[in-house]
Write a protein that holds these residues in place. Structure first.
Motif, PDB file in Angstrom:
ATOM      1  N   UNK A  31      22.982  37.088  43.165  1.00  0.00           N
ATOM      2  CA  UNK A  31      22.967  36.728  44.585  1.00  0.00           C
ATOM      3  C   UNK A  31      24.321  36.295  45.116  1.00  0.00           C
ATOM      4  N   UNK A  32      25.240  36.019  44.249  1.00  0.00           N
ATOM      5  CA  UNK A  32      26.562  35.622  44.717  1.00  0.00           C
ATOM      6  C   UNK A  32      27.295  36.802  45.369  1.00  0.00           C
ATOM      7  N   UNK A  33      26.823  38.000  45.091  1.00  0.00           N
ATOM      8  CA  UNK A  33      27.451  39.206  45.641  1.00  0.00           C
ATOM      9  C   UNK A  33      26.649  39.705  46.836  1.00  0.00           C
ATOM     10  N   UNK A  34      27.368  40.069  47.895  1.00  0.00           N
ATOM     11  CA  UNK A  34      26.721  40.690  49.043  1.00  0.00           C
ATOM     12  C   UNK A  34      27.663  41.733  49.638  1.00  0.00           C
ATOM     13  N   UNK A  35      27.084  42.760  50.240  1.00  0.00           N
ATOM     14  CA  UNK A  35      27.891  43.815  50.858  1.00  0.00           C
ATOM     15  C   UNK A  35      27.302  44.179  52.199  1.00  0.00           C
ATOM     16  N   UNK A  36      28.195  44.519  53.111  1.00  0.00           N
ATOM     17  CA  UNK A  36      27.772  44.923  54.452  1.00  0.00           C
ATOM     18  C   UNK A  36      28.558  46.145  54.897  1.00  0.00           C
ATOM     19  N   UNK A  83      32.720  43.621  50.755  1.00  0.00           N
ATOM     20  CA  UNK A  83      32.026  43.110  49.574  1.00  0.00           C
ATOM     21  C   UNK A  83      32.445  41.652  49.425  1.00  0.00           C
ATOM     22  N   UNK A  84      31.457  40.771  49.427  1.00  0.00           N
ATOM     23  CA  UNK A  84      31.756  39.346  49.402  1.00  0.00           C
ATOM     24  C   UNK A  84      31.207  38.708  48.131  1.00  0.00           C
ATOM     25  N   UNK A  85      31.983  37.823  47.548  1.00  0.00           N
ATOM     26  CA  UNK A  85      31.530  37.064  46.384  1.00  0.00           C
ATOM     27  C   UNK A  85      31.643  35.586  46.753  1.00  0.00           C
ATOM     28  N   UNK A  86      30.535  34.894  46.696  1.00  0.00           N
ATOM     29  CA  UNK A  86      30.507  33.477  47.063  1.00  0.00           C
ATOM     30  C   UNK A  86      29.398  32.763  46.291  1.00  0.00           C
ATOM     31  N   UNK A  87      29.765  31.799  45.434  1.00  0.00           N
ATOM     32  CA  UNK A  87      31.112  31.428  45.006  1.00  0.00           C
ATOM     33  C   UNK A  87      31.624  32.328  43.882  1.00  0.00           C
ATOM     34  N   UNK A  88      32.908  32.489  43.792  1.00  0.00           N
ATOM     35  CA  UNK A  88      33.478  33.348  42.756  1.00  0.00           C
ATOM     36  C   UNK A  88      33.537  32.599  41.419  1.00  0.00           C
ATOM     37  N   UNK A  89      33.475  33.381  40.334  1.00  0.00           N
ATOM     38  CA  UNK A  89      33.541  32.851  38.977  1.00  0.00           C
ATOM     39  C   UNK A  89      34.558  33.678  38.183  1.00  0.00           C
ATOM     40  N   UNK A  90      35.135  33.093  37.123  1.00  0.00           N
ATOM     41  CA  UNK A  90      36.130  33.838  36.325  1.00  0.00           C
ATOM     42  C   UNK A  90      35.612  35.185  35.810  1.00  0.00           C
ATOM     43  N   UNK A  91      34.317  35.276  35.508  1.00  0.00           N
ATOM     44  CA  UNK A  91      33.768  36.550  34.988  1.00  0.00           C
ATOM     45  C   UNK A  91      33.697  37.633  36.059  1.00  0.00           C
ATOM     46  N   UNK A  92      33.984  37.282  37.304  1.00  0.00           N
ATOM     47  CA  UNK A  92      34.043  38.294  38.367  1.00  0.00           C
ATOM     48  C   UNK A  92      35.391  39.018  38.381  1.00  0.00           C
ATOM     49  N   UNK A  93      36.321  38.548  37.578  1.00  0.00           N
ATOM     50  CA  UNK A  93      37.651  39.180  37.523  1.00  0.00           C
ATOM     51  C   UNK A  93      37.496  40.635  37.080  1.00  0.00           C
ATOM     52  N   UNK A  94      38.019  41.540  37.887  1.00  0.00           N
ATOM     53  CA  UNK A  94      37.846  42.974  37.648  1.00  0.00           C
ATOM     54  C   UNK A  94      38.641  43.728  38.706  1.00  0.00           C
ATOM     55  N   UNK A  95      38.627  45.047  38.604  1.00  0.00           N
ATOM     56  CA  UNK A  95      39.132  45.881  39.690  1.00  0.00           C
ATOM     57  C   UNK A  95      37.923  46.419  40.449  1.00  0.00           C
ATOM     58  N   UNK A  96      37.925  46.215  41.747  1.00  0.00           N
ATOM     59  CA  UNK A  96      36.824  46.661  42.593  1.00  0.00           C
ATOM     60  C   UNK A  96      37.289  47.882  43.382  1.00  0.00           C
ATOM     61  N   UNK A  97      36.570  48.982  43.196  1.00  0.00           N
ATOM     62  CA  UNK A  97      36.897  50.233  43.894  1.00  0.00           C
ATOM     63  C   UNK A  97      35.849  50.531  44.952  1.00  0.00           C
ATOM     64  N   UNK A  98      36.329  51.061  46.038  1.00  0.00           N
ATOM     65  CA  UNK A  98      35.480  51.617  47.080  1.00  0.00           C
ATOM     66  C   UNK A  98      35.694  53.127  47.062  1.00  0.00           C
ATOM     67  N   UNK A  99      34.631  53.887  47.294  1.00  0.00           N
ATOM     68  CA  UNK A  99      34.747  55.346  47.355  1.00  0.00           C
ATOM     69  C   UNK A  99      33.885  55.853  48.500  1.00  0.00           C
ATOM     70  N   UNK A 107      36.352  41.408  50.006  1.00  0.00           N
ATOM     71  CA  UNK A 107      37.077  42.649  49.795  1.00  0.00           C
ATOM     72  C   UNK A 107      36.701  43.616  50.909  1.00  0.00           C
ATOM     73  N   UNK A 108      37.673  44.411  51.336  1.00  0.00           N
ATOM     74  CA  UNK A 108      37.461  45.270  52.506  1.00  0.00           C
ATOM     75  C   UNK A 108      37.720  46.728  52.179  1.00  0.00           C
ATOM     76  N   UNK A 109      37.006  47.590  52.891  1.00  0.00           N
ATOM     77  CA  UNK A 109      37.142  49.023  52.653  1.00  0.00           C
ATOM     78  C   UNK A 109      36.981  49.790  53.948  1.00  0.00           C
ATOM     79  N   UNK A 110      37.885  50.734  54.156  1.00  0.00           N
ATOM     80  CA  UNK A 110      37.768  51.675  55.271  1.00  0.00           C
ATOM     81  C   UNK A 110      37.602  53.070  54.665  1.00  0.00           C
ATOM     82  N   UNK A 111      36.436  53.696  54.848  1.00  0.00           N
ATOM     83  CA  UNK A 111      36.241  55.032  54.253  1.00  0.00           C
ATOM     84  C   UNK A 111      36.997  56.093  55.041  1.00  0.00           C
ATOM     85  N   UNK A 112      37.020  57.289  54.492  1.00  0.00           N
ATOM     86  CA  UNK A 112      37.619  58.416  55.193  1.00  0.00           C
ATOM     87  C   UNK A 112      36.768  58.744  56.422  1.00  0.00           C
TER      88      UNK A 112
END
Lengths: 110, 114
Positions: free
Chosen positions: B63-68, B77-93, B21-26
């Protein structure tokens, strides 16, 4: 215990009604307080900050009771467009980190 | 000002796949936050950066989640490997400083892992 607790509702009210939402927080070190509004399938947006002396913005009034660790939001003369989820938000120690309650859903009906 | 920009808006992936997932802040905002929202748990802070440095990652679920944040204008925000319980809305602020004011959220990425 959750850090910020709200009654999830839903609150179903007729247009023109007055409705109040309450929120409690667990960390007495909390410094700043806010109400956010989130429309269905949208991002949260700041509705208003909450100040110690209480504050008003048009039909919206927010109050803070630090002793009881309690925050409230009052909406007067409800409009259909007020239908949304209202999130109580707390900031610890004036960092940028915000802790969100799960939200209270309001549905205003004609 | 274009606001906080997130991509993709929707992502459907199979269990076990890597998701980014990618995010460009203001522009000019030097604090960036990743949140996850589910019906069960509401909005949870996963990690936040100040001046591109991770300050608090205590909300990262495992540990499956990492962010840079390689620079001031981009975060992943990277998820590797993804699982069904990761289903959600991911917000960046993002915010203009190390303060809670001026928070602006992106439109979110709706992730479905099947």
């Amino acid at each position: 215990r959750k850090e910020v607790e709200q009654d999830p509702g839903p609150f179903n009210v007729p247009e023109g009604a007055t409705v109040a939402f309450n929120c409690t927080y667990s960390n007495s070190a909390s410094q700043s307080f806010f109400w956010y509004r989130q429309d269905c399938r949208k991002e949260p947006k700041l509705l208003m900050s909450v100040y110690s002396s209480g504050n008003e913005d048009g039909r919206f009034t927010a109050q803070l009771n630090r002793a009881s660790q309690y925050i409230s939001l009052l909406i007067r003369d409800s409009k259909l467009s007020d239908s949304a989820t209202y999130l109580c938000v707390v900031n610890l120690s004036n960092t940028g980190k915000l802790i969100f309650g799960q939200g209270t859903t309001l549905q205003v009906k004609p | 000002d274009a606001g906080v920009i997130q991509s993709p808006r929707h992502e459907v992936t199979e269990m076990g796949q890597e998701v980014t997932l990618r995010c460009k802040p203001i522009s000019g905002h030097n604090s960036l936050f990743w949140y996850r929202q589910t019906m069960m748990r509401g909005l949870e802070l996963l990690i936040y950066f100040n001046n591109n440095v991770p300050i608090d990652d205590s909300g990262m679920p495992e540990d499956r989640f990492s962010a840079k944040m390689p620079n001031a204008s981009f975060s992943t925000l990277k998820i590797q490997p993804s699982e069904p319980r990761d289903s959600a809305v991911y917000f960046c602020a993002s915010t203009p400083g190390h303060v809670p004011y001026g928070y602006t959220f992106g439109s979110g990425t709706r992730l479905t892992v099947v």
